[in-house]
Design a protein around this motif. Structure first.
Motif, PDB file in Angstrom:
ATOM      1  N   UNK A 185       0.736  -1.205   0.101  1.00 29.46           N
ATOM      2  CA  UNK A 185       0.008   0.025  -0.091  1.00 29.46           C
ATOM      3  C   UNK A 185       0.800   1.337  -0.081  1.00 29.46           C
ATOM      4  N   UNK A 186       1.889   1.374   0.850  1.00 23.74           N
ATOM      5  CA  UNK A 186       2.641   2.433   0.923  1.00 23.74           C
ATOM      6  C   UNK A 186       3.335   2.784  -0.443  1.00 23.74           C
ATOM      7  N   UNK A 187       3.809   1.582  -1.134  1.00 26.57           N
ATOM      8  CA  UNK A 187       4.417   1.771  -2.454  1.00 26.57           C
ATOM      9  C   UNK A 187       3.445   2.146  -3.598  1.00 26.57           C
ATOM     10  N   UNK A 188       2.151   1.814  -3.506  1.00 30.94           N
ATOM     11  CA  UNK A 188       1.193   2.389  -4.165  1.00 30.94           C
ATOM     12  C   UNK A 188       0.963   3.863  -4.056  1.00 30.94           C
ATOM     13  N   UNK A 236      -7.722  -1.160  -9.568  1.00 26.66           N
ATOM     14  CA  UNK A 236      -6.944  -2.486 -10.010  1.00 26.66           C
ATOM     15  C   UNK A 236      -5.942  -2.454  -8.743  1.00 26.66           C
ATOM     16  N   UNK A 237      -5.485  -1.327  -8.239  1.00 31.97           N
ATOM     17  CA  UNK A 237      -4.543  -1.809  -7.055  1.00 31.97           C
ATOM     18  C   UNK A 237      -5.304  -2.003  -5.698  1.00 31.97           C
ATOM     19  N   UNK A 238      -6.630  -1.658  -5.745  1.00 31.42           N
ATOM     20  CA  UNK A 238      -7.462  -2.110  -4.597  1.00 31.42           C
ATOM     21  C   UNK A 238      -7.847  -3.335  -4.522  1.00 31.42           C
ATOM     22  N   UNK A 266       3.341   6.326  -5.357  1.00 29.12           N
ATOM     23  CA  UNK A 266       3.371   6.387  -7.041  1.00 29.12           C
ATOM     24  C   UNK A 266       2.159   7.261  -7.484  1.00 29.12           C
ATOM     25  N   UNK A 267       1.267   7.926  -6.255  1.00 31.72           N
ATOM     26  CA  UNK A 267       0.133   8.301  -6.842  1.00 31.72           C
ATOM     27  C   UNK A 267       0.594   9.790  -7.168  1.00 31.72           C
ATOM     28  N   UNK A 268      -0.352  10.124  -8.423  1.00 29.60           N
ATOM     29  CA  UNK A 268      -0.128  11.526  -8.705  1.00 29.60           C
ATOM     30  C   UNK A 268      -1.589  12.342  -7.931  1.00 29.60           C
ATOM     31  N   UNK A 269      -2.482  11.659  -7.596  1.00 29.17           N
ATOM     32  CA  UNK A 269      -3.493  12.421  -6.977  1.00 29.17           C
ATOM     33  C   UNK A 269      -4.080  11.933  -5.483  1.00 29.17           C
TER      34      UNK A 269
END
Length: 868
Positions: free
Chosen positions: A368-371, A383-385, A374-377
């Motif tokens: 989750x921390x890695x996701x 798809x990550x959930x 990389x978030x832009x918003x």
């Protein structure tokens, strides 16, 4: 009278004094409403009474009903911990009238209980009625003298209740408690009614209409009353607190949660979540819901995992949740004795689930921390959930909980799309029988005569080939035949379908399987001779040996089920079965592997009952009568009004439509051949019975004889001789390892002289064949010690596989990383690897690359030394 326990008892006592029968709380799994995931209101257990389908020996009832709202339409899970009054589990106090008293008595009882028995100030209460309910308004205002300034009429949304779009319905009258002007919010019906100042504590539902399909309301002949008051909200009022989490019951659980998590802040949101969730998790287990991946089990898993995650937030990484069962039993065990009686079982289930989830929690949080990095918003992609759910067991609401704490939202539409795509893939990969894919056009149902005999005369009423209806079948064609009557048992209840033949004077149809669609029984197979047409008469003959073998395995399954519950506990519930002529498979809820001793005891009990040779009795009974007689119904199974009850002495009584032996002794012998877990909380036992069991025993005896011959012993001492051989083998393996270690050490001592110095760093790269991985690690440590300071790379090859190991002494790990070195070397041998900065390993499949891998060590050190 302020404690939660005192208030619960006061409510029950008051209504008992008013002629109400005190009825125990029903289970959290509704037995009379398949549309509900969990019991979510006090009226659920009385639904059939209100609908006129069931008669009770009383017309007035009072309950304290345990409820869960954590799935389906009624789901408060995500709000728990963030609000003052949302819970996954709560107790609903309710009084009910089944065509007895109506509005005047219901309103009078409520007002008297609050203002007289509890002495709640009348000026603190606010009353609402449905906007058109003048009758209820007159009772409140004229007969009880409620202050008109503390009274309001509300619309259908707030004050009209219905069981569904059609059926019983009626107006409501709600009682609110005013917490005072210090709390923001306006009275019910006002623009700012959503504030917390006025809190609903009691809802009185007057069922007086029947709504038809057109929406028209028709007066019910016997109007009824259904009321509900949350015990937790009532306790908050009586104890002078605004949040339910401040009442005595929750404070005790919060203190216990603080102790097991090491959290000193008793106002922590996480402690509130844990205190709430232990109640729902424990009571769901008591009522037969174990953590799983579907339905109620999945909701249970979500609740438990959410609590564990909040414990993790508080720094508790060891199993802790199960330790709250004891303080919960201390708080609620008097009202619900089953909590004390089954405490140990609840603890075991929770601990097993905690240990299982602990293995994935940390990894899932890291992903989750890695996701998020990389978030832009501020929205987490769907798809990550789904990846967190599918790969790491993170329910979407748990991910939402974590996201909310970080100011993020979830792309739930994208998550649902990914879920739907997975389900579609699963459906596409499923196997369907011929009967599943054919849309039958047959009038009426097939008359099954297979309980009485295995041969019957019948008429072909329908014929299908390649999914299409036909007038006839020709020799050599595969097809499906429907008869007007048949002795063939269609696959159901885990029992496989019968095989056999359908013959006329000129034709023969080999029945390879029997399935059912609705009430129509389908004979699937191949016409081997002649021609069969719709309307032809045939002799239907079931393969009697196969049916008999299947029947005894089915009867043995019933005995196994009863024995499992007797040995393991009554939490055992069937989760699936397969009964055939050659074996039986039985899946059931249980939280840990069944021990060898327990399996022996289960097997012993079944064989004891076989020797008792009770007659197998079958009776057709009404469903409720069958349950009252002690017959066990399968969890989640839907039954008709009339059911078949199968009794085997006093040991097993179940609802079952399958075929069985006439006497238990016909089974002959029962042997368990395997036990394993197939999913979280579900175990599987495989067993054989009858001639198959006898053959299995004979094969085991032959195998034992062969083993005895190999060890030059007899059957009665083969185990001792094998044990001696195993011990000797272990001793020799240990001696061999020691010799290899000595050889590796000796080789290592010689290798230190071959170390070269590159830019002031000692580098040793060498090949040591014939050395196992453990000895290779020991050699690496020895070389590092002897070098004092340096970089080492070793390689070995065995059976075409390459092992690499790299090491860096402590003084150099700031400049050189063993993981980087072994990763670069592994590319030369067609492999990959990694590890700690001071030691790392890799594997490969190309021994020819070993020289190149060792040669790069010097260049690798030189390159990094220059860069430094």
């Amino acid at each position: 009278m302020k404690s939660s326990a005192e208030l619960r008892q006061a409510f029950l006592d008051y209504f008992a004094e008013q002629g109400h029968t005190a009825v125990e709380s029903s289970p959290l799994v509704p037995g009379n409403d398949p549309t509900l995931l969990f019991t979510n209101a006090g009226m659920v257990q009385f639904k059939d009474v209100f609908l006129g389908r069931e008669q009770r020996p009383y017309t007035r009832a009072v309950t304290s009903q345990r409820c869960v709202r954590a799935g389906g339409k009624h789901n408060d899970l995500e709000n728990v911990g963030y609000t003052a009054r949302h819970h996954t589990f709560f107790e609903m106090l309710g009084n009910f009238s089944f065509g007895d008293y109506f509005k005047r008595e219901a309103i009078g009882f409520a007002w008297a209980f609050l203002t007289e028995r509890l002495q709640m100030p009348a000026e603190r209460l606010w009353i609402t009625v449905y906007q058109d309910d003048d009758e209820a308004a007159r009772i409140w205002l004229d007969e009880l003298g409620v202050d008109p300034s503390r009274f309001s009429r509300c619309g259908e949304k707030d004050n009209f209740w219905s069981m569904g779009e059609t059926g019983p319905c009626g107006p409501c009258s709600e009682i609110f408690y005013d917490h005072g002007p210090a709390i923001p919010g306006g009275p019910p019906g006002s623009a700012d009614e959503d504030g917390d100042r006025y809190v609903e504590i009691w809802n009185l539902v007057f069922m007086q209409y029947d709504r038809d399909a057109k929406g028209a309301l028709h007066p019910l002949p016997r109007p009824s009353v259904d009321t509900g008051m949350g015990l937790e909200r009532l306790a908050a009022v009586m104890q002078g607190v605004h949040s339910n989490y401040e009442i005595d019951l929750f404070q005790a659980l919060i203190r216990a949660a603080a102790e097991v998590t090491g959290c000193a802040d008793l106002t922590s949101k996480s402690l509130r979540v844990i205190a709430d969730h232990i109640r729902s998790a424990a009571f769901l287990i008591i009522d037969g819901v174990t953590p799983g991946n579907e339905g109620r089990g999945y909701v249970q898993r979500r609740i438990i995992r959410r609590a564990i995650r909040h414990g993790y937030q508080l720094g508790q990484t060891e199993p802790f949740f199960w330790r709250l069962v004891e303080p919960l039993a201390a708080e609620m065990g008097d009202a619900y004795p089953e909590l004390r009686e089954r405490r140990e079982h609840v603890e075991r289930v929770l601990r097993t689930e905690e240990e299982r989830f602990a293995d994935t929690l940390e990894q899932g949080l890291r992903i989750f921390d890695e996701i998020v990095a990389d978030l832009s918003g501020t929205e987490v992609p769907g798809h990550e959930v789904f990846r967190l759910y599918d790969t790491y067991g993170f329910p979407a609401d748990l991910t939402a909980d974590i996201a909310r704490e970080r100011g993020l939202t979830l792309d739930l539409a994208g998550f649902e799309h990914a879920m739907a795509a997975q389900k579609e893939r699963a459906r596409a990969a499923s196997h369907f029988s011929a009967a599943d894919v054919i849309e039958l056009d047959v009038d009426g149902e097939t008359d099954f005569t297979g309980y009485e005999g295995l041969v019957d005369q019948a008429t072909v009423v329908a014929c299908y080939r390649d999914g299409e209806p036909q007038d006839r079948l020709a020799a050599g064609e595969q097809g499906l035949l429907v008869l007007d009557v048949t002795p063939f048992y269609a696959e159901a209840g885990g029992q496989v379908g019968d095989r056999g033949t359908l013959t006329s004077e000129t034709a023969r149809f080999e029945v390879q399987d029997t399935q059912q669609q609705g009430g129509v029984i389908c004979h699937i197979g191949r016409l081997t001779d002649g021609e069969l047409s719709v309307g032809d008469r045939v002799d239907a003959r079931v393969d009697c040996d196969r049916r008999r073998a299947t029947a005894l395995h089915h009867s043995a399954t019933h005995l196994l089920h009863a024995a499992l519950r007797q040995v393991l506990g009554d939490h055992v519930q069937q989760r699936g079965s397969l009964v055939g002529p050659d074996r039986l498979r039985f899946d059931f809820t249980h939280f840990e592997p069944v021990s060898r001793e327990q399996l022996r005891e289960i097997e012993r009990l079944v064989n004891r009952e076989i020797r008792e040779n009770h007659t197998v009795e079958t009776r057709i009974m009404g469903l409720e009568d069958a349950k009252a007689s002690g017959a066990m119904a399968l969890f989640g199974e839907k039954y008709a009004d009339q059911v078949r009850v199968l009794r085997m002495g006093d040991f097993s009584v179940e609802l079952c439509g399958g075929t069985h032996v006439r006497a238990v002794g016909d089974i002959g012998l029962f042997k368990i051949v395997a036990e394993a877990g197939i999913s979280a909380g579900v175990r599987r036992v495989e067993a054989v019975a009858g001639d198959v069991a006898l053959s299995w025993v004979e094969e085991e005896e032959a195998r034992l004889a062969r083993i005895a011959a190999l060890v030059k012993g007899a059957a009665n001492d083969a185990d001792e001789k094998v044990a001696n051989l195993v011990e000797r083998s272990r001793r020799l393996e240990k001696e061999l390892e020691q010799l290899k270690a000595k050889l590796a050490s000796a080789a290592g001592s010689e290798l230190t002289d071959s170390a070269v110095e590159i830019d002031g760093v000692k580098v040793l790269a060498a090949r040591l064949d014939g050395v196992d991985p453990k000895s290779l690690r020991e050699t690496l440590d020895q070389l590092k010690n002897k070098l004092g300071s340096g970089v080492v790379l070793l390689a070995t090859e065995s059976d075409g596989k390459v092992n690499l190991i790299a090491g860096v002494t402590k003084d150099l790990v700031g400049r050189f990383k063993a993981g980087d070195l072994v990763k670069a070397a592994a590319e030369k041998v067609g492999g990959r690897g990694g590890g700690r900065p001071d030691m790392a390993q890799a594997g490969g499949s190309d021994p020819a690359g070993i020289p190149a891998a060792l040669d790069l060590a010097g260049d690798w050190v030189k390159e990094r030394a220059s860069a430094a």
